[in-house]
Write a protein that holds these residues in place. Sequence first.
Motif, PDB file in Angstrom:
ATOM      1  N   PRO A   1      35.637  44.763  38.193  1.00  0.00           N
ATOM      2  CA  PRO A   1      37.021  44.689  37.736  1.00  0.00           C
ATOM      3  C   PRO A   1      37.333  45.737  36.687  1.00  0.00           C
ATOM      4  O   PRO A   1      36.474  46.134  35.898  1.00  0.00           O
ATOM      5  N   ALA A   2      38.581  46.173  36.723  1.00  0.00           N
ATOM      6  CA  ALA A   2      39.071  47.079  35.693  1.00  0.00           C
ATOM      7  C   ALA A   2      39.119  46.306  34.388  1.00  0.00           C
ATOM      8  O   ALA A   2      39.290  45.082  34.392  1.00  0.00           O
ATOM      9  N   PRO A   3      38.977  46.988  33.279  1.00  0.00           N
ATOM     10  CA  PRO A   3      39.053  46.262  32.010  1.00  0.00           C
ATOM     11  C   PRO A   3      40.454  45.679  31.832  1.00  0.00           C
ATOM     12  O   PRO A   3      41.454  46.358  32.038  1.00  0.00           O
TER      13      PRO A   3
ATOM     14  N   THR B   1      45.329  44.263  39.904  1.00  0.00           N
ATOM     15  CA  THR B   1      45.245  43.458  41.120  1.00  0.00           C
ATOM     16  C   THR B   1      43.794  43.302  41.552  1.00  0.00           C
ATOM     17  O   THR B   1      43.340  42.190  41.856  1.00  0.00           O
ATOM     18  N   LEU B   2      43.053  44.395  41.564  1.00  0.00           N
ATOM     19  CA  LEU B   2      41.644  44.342  41.950  1.00  0.00           C
ATOM     20  C   LEU B   2      40.824  43.524  40.956  1.00  0.00           C
ATOM     21  O   LEU B   2      39.935  42.764  41.349  1.00  0.00           O
ATOM     22  N   ALA B   3      41.140  43.660  39.676  1.00  0.00           N
ATOM     23  CA  ALA B   3      40.415  42.908  38.656  1.00  0.00           C
ATOM     24  C   ALA B   3      40.662  41.414  38.809  1.00  0.00           C
ATOM     25  O   ALA B   3      39.720  40.608  38.746  1.00  0.00           O
ATOM     26  N   PHE B   4      41.902  41.030  39.029  1.00  0.00           N
ATOM     27  CA  PHE B   4      42.208  39.612  39.189  1.00  0.00           C
ATOM     28  C   PHE B   4      41.604  39.066  40.482  1.00  0.00           C
ATOM     29  O   PHE B   4      41.121  37.934  40.513  1.00  0.00           O
ATOM     30  N   ARG B   5      41.617  39.864  41.536  1.00  0.00           N
ATOM     31  CA  ARG B   5      41.002  39.438  42.795  1.00  0.00           C
ATOM     32  C   ARG B   5      39.503  39.211  42.615  1.00  0.00           C
ATOM     33  O   ARG B   5      38.950  38.209  43.076  1.00  0.00           O
ATOM     34  N   ALA B   6      38.851  40.156  41.948  1.00  0.00           N
ATOM     35  CA  ALA B   6      37.414  40.029  41.700  1.00  0.00           C
ATOM     36  C   ALA B   6      37.130  38.817  40.813  1.00  0.00           C
ATOM     37  O   ALA B   6      36.172  38.072  41.057  1.00  0.00           O
ATOM     38  N   ALA B   7      37.967  38.601  39.813  1.00  0.00           N
ATOM     39  CA  ALA B   7      37.781  37.443  38.934  1.00  0.00           C
ATOM     40  C   ALA B   7      37.985  36.149  39.705  1.00  0.00           C
ATOM     41  O   ALA B   7      37.232  35.183  39.524  1.00  0.00           O
TER      42      ALA B   7
END
Length: 123
Positions: free
Chosen positions: A15-17, A52-58
Amino acid sequence: MAEHAPRREQPRLRPAPLLFEPAEAASDPEHFFDLESIEDPRALLERATELTLAFRAAADRATEFQAVAAAQLADPRRFDRLTPADIAERAEWTEDYAKKMVEFGRDLMRDGEGGGSGHADPV
């Protein structure tokens, strides 16, 4: 509650910070990770995509933890084990989904013990 399942056989995203949201900013409904202040559409798209990618990964990671917890709670070796119906009620799932998540959690725990990196899907 909607049923969400992790994606099958996808590499784990890094995830992005996520920048810390100060309490006063988080209380403003128009404020969201400072996206509203980005005027360049290219930069806005890039940062919004990172989020979006960070929240998806989380969300995927949290789902894995839910599955492991469900499997542990349903473990027949526990004197206080829960039924799939009990787990479903606590997690606001359907009973069928709870059963799938218990099995998914068992798969994750089995993969963790064997050192495998396979990614199972509860559905």
